[in-house]
Design a protein around this motif. Structure first.
Motif, short mmCIF file in Angstrom:
data_model
loop_
_atom_site.label_atom_id
_atom_site.label_comp_id
_atom_site.label_asym_id
_atom_site.label_seq_id
_atom_site.Cartn_x
_atom_site.Cartn_y
_atom_site.Cartn_z
N GLN A 249 -1.34 4.06 -5.14
CA GLN A 249 -1.79 2.41 -5.34
C GLN A 249 -0.56 1.68 -5.18
OE1 GLN A 249 -4.39 1.54 -8.80
NE2 GLN A 249 -4.60 3.57 -9.29
N SER A 250 -0.85 0.71 -4.18
CA SER A 250 0.27 -0.14 -4.16
C SER A 250 -0.35 -1.58 -3.77
CB SER A 250 1.10 0.18 -2.60
OG SER A 250 0.11 0.15 -1.74
N ASP A 251 0.64 -2.83 -3.63
CA ASP A 251 -0.06 -4.23 -3.64
C ASP A 251 -0.72 -4.32 -2.33
OD1 ASP A 251 1.05 -4.81 -6.15
OD2 ASP A 251 2.90 -5.63 -5.47
N ASP A 252 -0.23 -3.95 -1.19
CA ASP A 252 -0.69 -3.84 -0.09
C ASP A 252 -1.09 -2.43 0.26
OD1 ASP A 252 -0.68 -6.68 0.67
OD2 ASP A 252 1.38 -6.31 1.28
N PHE A 253 -1.94 -2.16 1.48
CA PHE A 253 -2.18 -0.72 1.89
C PHE A 253 -0.88 -0.10 2.23
CE2 PHE A 253 -6.28 -2.55 2.46
CZ PHE A 253 -7.25 -1.80 1.51
N ARG A 254 -0.53 0.97 2.07
CA ARG A 254 0.61 1.55 2.39
C ARG A 254 0.35 2.79 3.18
NH1 ARG A 254 5.38 -0.83 0.26
NH2 ARG A 254 6.57 1.16 0.83
N ILE A 255 1.19 3.54 4.29
CA ILE A 255 0.67 4.54 4.96
C ILE A 255 1.96 5.33 4.99
CG2 ILE A 255 0.22 5.12 7.38
CD1 ILE A 255 -0.90 1.99 7.52
N SER A 256 1.72 6.77 4.62
CA SER A 256 2.93 7.78 4.79
C SER A 256 3.08 7.86 6.31
CB SER A 256 2.42 8.77 4.05
OG SER A 256 1.48 9.61 4.86
N ALA A 257 4.59 7.76 6.44
CA ALA A 257 5.05 7.71 8.01
C ALA A 257 6.12 8.68 8.25
CB ALA A 257 5.31 6.27 8.44
N GLY A 258 6.43 9.59 7.30
CA GLY A 258 7.28 10.74 7.38
C GLY A 258 7.00 11.65 8.31
N LEU B 36 -4.53 -0.68 13.35
CA LEU B 36 -6.15 -0.95 13.41
C LEU B 36 -6.06 -1.93 12.11
CD1 LEU B 36 -7.36 2.82 13.91
CD2 LEU B 36 -7.69 0.77 15.38
N LEU B 37 -5.53 -1.54 10.92
CA LEU B 37 -5.60 -2.53 9.84
C LEU B 37 -5.01 -4.05 9.96
CD1 LEU B 37 -4.16 -0.03 7.01
CD2 LEU B 37 -6.44 -0.84 7.41
N SER B 38 -4.13 -4.08 10.80
CA SER B 38 -3.85 -5.43 11.36
C SER B 38 -4.68 -6.09 11.98
CB SER B 38 -2.18 -5.44 11.95
OG SER B 38 -1.86 -6.55 12.36
N GLN B 39 -5.31 -5.37 13.01
CA GLN B 39 -6.49 -5.95 13.73
C GLN B 39 -7.36 -6.39 12.96
OE1 GLN B 39 -7.21 -3.09 16.80
NE2 GLN B 39 -5.41 -3.38 17.84
N ALA B 40 -7.87 -5.97 11.82
CA ALA B 40 -8.74 -6.16 10.93
C ALA B 40 -8.38 -7.17 9.95
CB ALA B 40 -9.33 -5.19 10.17
N GLY B 41 -7.35 -7.98 10.03
CA GLY B 41 -6.59 -8.56 8.91
C GLY B 41 -6.20 -8.41 7.80
N LEU B 42 -5.98 -7.08 7.84
CA LEU B 42 -5.49 -6.34 6.47
C LEU B 42 -4.06 -5.94 6.67
CD1 LEU B 42 -8.55 -4.23 6.00
CD2 LEU B 42 -8.18 -5.97 4.71
N VAL C 167 -1.88 12.31 7.30
CA VAL C 167 -1.26 10.72 7.05
C VAL C 167 -2.01 10.31 5.75
CG1 VAL C 167 -1.05 8.37 7.71
CG2 VAL C 167 -0.45 10.20 9.41
N GLN C 168 -1.38 9.88 4.85
CA GLN C 168 -1.80 9.32 3.55
C GLN C 168 -2.11 7.79 3.70
OE1 GLN C 168 -0.66 12.07 -0.12
NE2 GLN C 168 -1.70 10.47 -0.48
N LEU C 169 -3.05 7.34 3.28
CA LEU C 169 -3.40 5.84 2.93
C LEU C 169 -3.52 5.64 1.62
CD1 LEU C 169 -3.82 3.07 4.46
CD2 LEU C 169 -6.28 3.80 4.37
N SER C 170 -2.81 4.37 0.98
CA SER C 170 -2.90 4.26 -0.34
C SER C 170 -4.05 3.31 -0.54
CB SER C 170 -1.64 3.48 -0.88
OG SER C 170 -1.79 2.11 -0.19
N LEU C 171 -4.55 3.36 -1.86
CA LEU C 171 -5.47 2.30 -2.12
C LEU C 171 -4.84 0.94 -2.56
CD1 LEU C 171 -7.29 4.29 -5.02
CD2 LEU C 171 -7.90 3.88 -2.71
#
Length: 272
Positions: A61-70, A106-112, A142-146
């Motif tokens: 969990q994080s304040d904004d959505f976070r995406i593992s990029a390693g 994709l998240l940015s295009q959706a305003g997230l 790739v992991q996406l946080s809540l």
């Protein structure tokens, strides 16, 4: 395999069990065998092997959505009090930075808003079930946080933003638990509550996409909802919201259900 022959991947919500439960002795023995068998069989039900997997885990969990990029994330053994060997379990799946960047776009295009995180490792909500589902660890993940506010509508919207990835042979996987009240496991007084909530949830997933998403956004009004996911502790249900959003206009169904520790636990497949 050409693009024309690639079938769209489904979106899946799976239970990931209790810590490293599938890789240790348990008392009573056999309690997790049914869930293990289900997870081991998932790969054979897909239209083809996915080229990549996006995992939404209850354990990030994080304040904004976070995406593992390693490129090669390590593992985070974020469970406690288990046998020593479970803190050495390997799962050397690669990351895919380019796909992580696509998620952010994709998240940015959706305003997230979202952030790439090249340091974050894979938590046990990812590597424990994937060790069963894809044991060769050869598929990039790739992991996406809540998002920490646990807003169901925002997570449905995030899933909807990522829906195009399914057309590119990317499996979207929500890893959580359809029932998650740590004080209730093993208590038969919660069996009815878990059954009632599961029946509601299963009916919702099988409903039309429009009604499904409205109902999931208001899941806390469901029968026994807060007995199954106490206030502020619904992180194990929220990956289902992302999966539902990613399903778009596709319908869903329950594909696994079992009574474990006196509570009903289920998995859902949306699309194909």
């Amino acid at each position: 395999m050409t693009r024309e022959t690639i079938a769209k991947q489904p979106a899946l919500f799976i239970p990931h069990g209790a810590g490293p439960c599938f890789f240790m002795d348990w008392n009573p023995p056999g309690i997790w065998d049914g869930m293990e068998d289900f997870l081991r069989g998932v790969g054979a039900t897909l239209p083809q092997a996915p080229r990549a997997i996006v995992v939404v885990s209850a354990h990030w969990q994080s304040d904004d959505f976070r995406i593992s990029a390693g490129e090669q994330p390590g593992l985070i053994y974020d469970y406690y009090g288990f046998p020593a060997h479970t803190y050495r379990l390997p799962y050397p799946a690669p990351g895919e930075p380019a796909l992580a960047g696509r998620l952010a776009e994709l998240l940015s295009q959706a305003g997230l808003s979202s952030q790439l995180d090249s340091e974050r490792g894979f938590d046990h909500g990812m590597f424990i079930p994937l060790k069963l589902m894809f044991p060769q660890a050869g598929i990039p993940v790739v992991q996406l946080s809540l998002r920490a506010d646990l807003d169901p509508a925002a997570h449905i919207a995030a899933g909807a933003a990522l829906a195009p990835l399914r057309e590119d042979n990317v499996l979207i996987l929500g890893s959580g638990m359809s029932f998650h009240n740590m004080r209730a496991y093993g208590n038969p007084r919660y069996t009815r509550a878990s059954n009632d909530f599961d029946a509601w949830l299963s009916k919702v997933i099988e409903d039309s996409p429009e009604r499904r998403d409205v109902a999931l956004a208001n899941w806390a009004q469901a029968p026994a909802a807060r007995d199954c996911h106490p206030p502020g502790e619904e992180e194990h249900l929220l990956p289902l919201m992302v999966v539902a959003g990613a399903a778009g206009s596709d319908t869903g169904r329950r594909v696994y259900s079992e009574k474990i520790l006196e509570t009903r636990l289920s998995a859902y497949r949306l699309g194909c």
